[in-house]
Design a protein around this motif. Sequence first.
Motif, short mmCIF file in Angstrom:
data_model
loop_
_atom_site.label_atom_id
_atom_site.label_comp_id
_atom_site.label_asym_id
_atom_site.label_seq_id
_atom_site.Cartn_x
_atom_site.Cartn_y
_atom_site.Cartn_z
N ASP A 2 0.85 -1.18 0.00
CA ASP A 2 0.00 0.00 0.00
C ASP A 2 0.89 1.24 0.00
O ASP A 2 1.82 1.36 0.80
CB ASP A 2 -0.91 0.02 1.23
N ILE A 3 0.57 2.18 -0.89
CA ILE A 3 1.36 3.41 -1.00
C ILE A 3 0.82 4.44 -0.01
O ILE A 3 -0.39 4.69 0.06
CB ILE A 3 1.31 3.97 -2.42
N GLU A 47 10.10 5.31 -14.72
CA GLU A 47 9.75 3.90 -14.65
C GLU A 47 10.61 3.05 -15.58
O GLU A 47 10.83 1.87 -15.33
CB GLU A 47 8.26 3.73 -14.98
N LEU A 72 0.80 8.56 -7.77
CA LEU A 72 0.42 7.31 -7.12
C LEU A 72 0.73 6.13 -8.03
O LEU A 72 1.25 5.10 -7.59
CB LEU A 72 -1.07 7.34 -6.77
N GLN A 73 0.44 6.27 -9.32
CA GLN A 73 0.72 5.20 -10.26
C GLN A 73 2.23 4.94 -10.37
O GLN A 73 2.67 3.80 -10.44
CB GLN A 73 0.15 5.55 -11.64
N GLU A 76 3.35 3.05 -7.27
CA GLU A 76 2.97 1.64 -7.35
C GLU A 76 3.93 0.87 -8.27
O GLU A 76 4.32 -0.27 -7.98
CB GLU A 76 1.54 1.53 -7.85
N ALA A 77 4.33 1.52 -9.37
CA ALA A 77 5.27 0.87 -10.28
C ALA A 77 6.63 0.69 -9.62
O ALA A 77 7.26 -0.37 -9.75
CB ALA A 77 5.41 1.69 -11.56
N ALA A 79 7.23 0.39 -6.47
CA ALA A 79 7.12 -0.62 -5.41
C ALA A 79 7.35 -2.02 -5.96
O ALA A 79 7.96 -2.87 -5.31
CB ALA A 79 5.75 -0.52 -4.74
N THR A 80 6.87 -2.26 -7.18
CA THR A 80 7.08 -3.59 -7.78
C THR A 80 8.54 -3.82 -8.16
O THR A 80 8.94 -4.95 -8.43
CB THR A 80 6.21 -3.75 -9.04
N SER A 88 3.03 9.18 -1.97
CA SER A 88 2.50 10.03 -3.03
C SER A 88 1.84 11.25 -2.40
O SER A 88 1.11 11.13 -1.41
CB SER A 88 1.48 9.26 -3.88
#
Length: 374
Positions: A2-3, A47, A72-73, A76-77, A79-80, A88
Amino acid sequence: MDIELIAPAEALRRQRQGALIVDVRESHERATGFAEGALGIARGELEADPRAALPDLDADVLLICQSGRRSLQAAEALATMGYRRLASVEGGTTRWIDEGLPIARAEGDLDFYDRYSRHLRLPEVGEAGQRRLQSARIAMVGAGGLGSPAAFYLAAAGVGTIVLADDDVVDRSNLQRQILHTEDRIGVPKVESARIALSALNPTVSIETFPERITAANVERLIEGADVVIDGADNFPVRYLLNDACVKLGKPLVYGAVHRFEGQVSVFDAGRQRGHAPCYRCLFPEPPPPEAAPNCAEAGVLGVLPGVIGLLQATEAIKLILGAGEPLTGRLLHFDAMGMRFRETRLPADPDCPVCAAGREFPGYIDYAKFCAA
């Protein structure tokens, strides 16, 4: 993972404790202002190779965009990809500015970023395009009905140098449509009246006046060095001189004309596209006799009509400078104000044109003044 979502004020506090704020907007968006101290790197670039900008997977990274969605996007990227301390900024740069938090701007003139902020937000313009406008030179013939709206919007758009040619003075009958001029400047040369109005609108633009009637002897002096030439003339001899000079010197010519309730616009670029793009003579090989083409003083003209056509000319000039969109080269756009309709006519290059035909030598300037007066 979770961000974490944080407010701008919290992001500022953490930044001051060593966190890194990364603005993931595009460069043209950041040009209008960004969180002070933020690292600017577009989301796609970040990214694609995050280690280039963020080598430490355990760094405290706070991502920000315009509203909070892209950041936020991006978080999330990341984090992977193994980044563990991500947040964010909610509301993004918009909320950051609204809350009065410190901002910075790209290096350069503050007036530039404020004045052209809406252009800078357009990917098709951006800072690079606005700088092209700033360094451009446009020569305009006519500071009257067509030249007034065209010059106003070109000056507002930040075209660096506008050369205005007109040998007339302001008359009260002009004021119904020639919006550069005012009651208190009746009797003043039109180019000087225009210079006053345009400089008041945008003092960063250089206005060069050319208070001469256009002839074969001075037409090249007017347009030399110009990136684009705008035809706002009200007579055929000048139109032909402009066309022929633009073909000879390789200048794009933005044509406009009005008559009563109708107008037309096109771009003639035969000088740079011999045999492919038409010139004005491909459309009108010879001028019509005076009785077939009365001027505005004789036939009248709807006051707002030159405004519509002049604005279309300014639009085409800006597109040509930016190299954006599809210019009206090879197309004639007709406007009927009474029917509120546009229609388009295709204009091929005339393979037998005496001026622009591929491989043909320039024939010299033809004096049509006597022909038109005959």
